[in-house]
Design an enzyme around this catalytic site. Sequence first.
Site, PDB file in Angstrom:
ATOM      1  N   GLU A 185       1.071  -1.695  -0.088  1.00 35.36           N
ATOM      2  CA  GLU A 185       0.186  -0.039   0.337  1.00 35.36           C
ATOM      3  C   GLU A 185       1.004   1.341   0.067  1.00 35.36           C
ATOM      4  O   GLU A 185       0.580   2.624   0.890  1.00 35.36           O
ATOM      5  CB  GLU A 185      -1.233   0.120   0.806  1.00 35.36           C
ATOM      6  N   GLU A 256      -7.304  -7.573  -1.181  1.00 33.31           N
ATOM      7  CA  GLU A 256      -7.568  -7.514   0.463  1.00 33.31           C
ATOM      8  C   GLU A 256      -8.622  -7.173   0.380  1.00 33.31           C
ATOM      9  O   GLU A 256      -9.353  -5.980   0.193  1.00 33.31           O
ATOM     10  CB  GLU A 256      -6.912  -6.775   1.148  1.00 33.31           C
TER      11      GLU A 256
END
Length: 870
Positions: A185, A256
């Site tokens: 991320e 995710e």
Amino acid sequence: MHTDMSRLLWWCLSLTSAVAIMAHGGSNVTYDSRSLVINGKHKIIFSGSIHYPRSTPQMWPYLISKAKAGGLDAIDTYVFWNLHEPQQGQYDFSGSKDLVRFIREVHAQGLYLCLRIGPFIESEWTYGGLPFWLHDVPGIVFRSDNKPFKYHMERYAKMIVKKLKAEKLYASQGGPIILSQIENEYKNVEAAFHEKGPPYVKWAAKMAVGLQTGVPWVMCKQDDAPDPVINACNGLRCGETFSGPNSPTKPAIWTENWTTVYQVYGKETRSRSAEDIAFHAALFIAKGGSFVNYYMYHGGTNFGRTAAEYVPTSYYDQAPIDEYGLLRQPKHGHMKELHAAIKLCRKPLLSSKWINFSLGHLQEAFVFERNSHECAAFLVNQDGRSNATVHFKGSSYKLPPKSISILPDCKIVAFNTAQVSTQYGTRLATRRQKFDSIEQWKEYKEYIPSFDKSSFRANMLLEHMNTTKDSSDYLWYTFRLHQNSSNAHSVLTVNSLGHNLHAFVNGEFIGSAHGSHDNKSFTLQRSLPLKRGTNYVSLLSVMTGLPVLFYLSSIAPDCYRMFHYIDSIPMLIHFYLCIGVKDGGAYLERRVAGLRRVTIQLQHELHDFTTYLWGYKVGLSGENIQLHRNDASVKAYWSRYASSSQPLTWYKTIFDAPVGNDPVTLNLASMGKGEAWVNGQSIGRYWVSFLDSDGNPYQTCETNLCLQYGRPLFSSRNHIPRSFLKPSGNLLVLLEEEKGNPLGISIGTMSITKVCGHVSSSYPPPVISWQGENQIYGNRKRNHGRRPKVQLRCPRGKKISSVLFSSFGTPSGDCETYATGSCHASNSRTIVEKACLGKERCSIPVSSKNFHGDPCPGIAKSLLVDANCT
């Protein structure tokens, strides 16, 4: 031109490496715009995150088998750098850190593995998974185009890959690893690094591919991931928010899909419904996605001090497999049905492009059609309030609010994301042993250090983390104050960043205060009982987990490290000074954890002690003598329990393991804040006394019922893995920071005690019944009894002992609160008891024929059954 040629050579090098390794019997893993391609076959893959250090090696086989039973194809895990290299150059892969053993278990059960190396992982894990010693490397700037950081990151990544290659664990070698991730991320913070961000992304990608694992690499939330690294999505709604692959040659991957909302102390417990998870997973597949990983599939336990700041010990307990390894229903079962339905569509999904067209204002269809024999459709209703009737290929379909119907043959609905046919379950904590006798306990009162007994001194308030080096949660700040008169009115004010503070004057406790996850800064203000002469003020700063650096990294580029030598002691202490812009002008701020300012109001005069001479001591005396162990050397420190609770007291007792195999829990509802150990192993922190914004405790159970039918209630229990226990003589040690009462502690077990199903006649039948539906055997069609069914199943070793409620007709309510409606078949209980009593599992078709008649013709009916498992 030169850049394009370099990129081509780089890509060819990685492919050449994969082909070379393939010659030795491994699997060829590549990808194209549709999906990952394994040994020449396109794959739709459902994966689930299970982190090896958040459970135990003894739990791994069971957890992985339940994931496989839920229709998963792969297991996903991070690799935890600060666990494996706690000190530079010193590695640890023992016990629950045994990454190789975990991967081998995944392989043994026939699943793939997705490996997320990081090295920054976030994951609500202390310091984001980075080892704290990295903080002290000269000149380092984390997650940036910074030579020291890149050196250690590459060294670590090479070490992990080399270890796994040596065990032949990559698919290219015949192992289960089909996918790897580098970084995590990073796009969320890349802009904060200015010109140092993009080169770091390119370097990280090139470094990873250069490790030549023979399998693809991904970067999540990184829309500028360089070829050949795949950019992936994280979040709740990637079917809606993902802008797609950044190259026409890459597949759409969701690394995710959050199965719930992770908890922090002081915030209300929130969950995510099975219906919502299924809707967005199906939508992602409908829009061309081919890989969905559920984060988490089993959250587990943050043992020891591994949780990040303000993160509880229990992690993602609302996942499809809960903290204890029990199935969270209906999430587990509902997702299993989803996976089965989508895999019925596998051929058209992977062999044809999808077309999309409107079916109404908020309704649309996604169709995959290769020929008249291979067609699959996803009918979507985005309206969250109303049913919708749509027309598709000459037939009409009723779509519930916010739902997707999956038609594997473009004709018959096999599954709808909003219609839950899977059973619900109730989790019950049963008390097995109480510790309510004074004779059962011994105690050790923590030593309160004074300035004269401090370890080192400085003319300033030191930053907490830089001083403790993550060796302890605790740092003592002490100073002495001379008072000429007694009973003088004075007020102590302490400003701190974290996370908790306990104040003592002359060894006597005067008060505590704490911050929160969203507001780290807090103030403690108390009257100061000073005596004539020298007074000693001792302030205990407590960190409840380190920050994950997801946030710290965003300020690092504008921060300069400052160094200070302390009182001629050769100790290097450093902190960050951060330059920013505020109200149009530059400002300088000291970013610290721990105390920021200390003042005392004496009579009418304010005295600032921030730059006073301070004494420091890292850790607690009980930690130094290792009170959590059962060695003979520490037995002398314990005394009889005095039943007069005071802050900073250690307690210990002995207990026997509960009989049976149900997961074991420690009920700490009577305690405040601290940490617990069983047989020398930490089962994590607890913070029962933390109140939310409405004044309710985060960890409280008014009854033993800590979870009912998938709905989260509060829990004050820490998980004790069975592998931590002996049959008898187990040592329990607690460090209680506040004034908790150990006489209220108990040991219990957790189990599923009730199961419930609520299915309507309009629901699709179980997906498994689809198999062979249109197959012809001889002169007749095989009939699998495609009818909606209530299917109940007790955990292994338990059977349905009683039916608490049963109604075929129009029962009102749901599995938590129900009642007989205006339409009810009088023989409902009799039919269900005959089918279910004394059995581990049973199935009851939802049809008037099964109940010997229609109690109310012309009305849609449903069946609701609630039953006990014992």
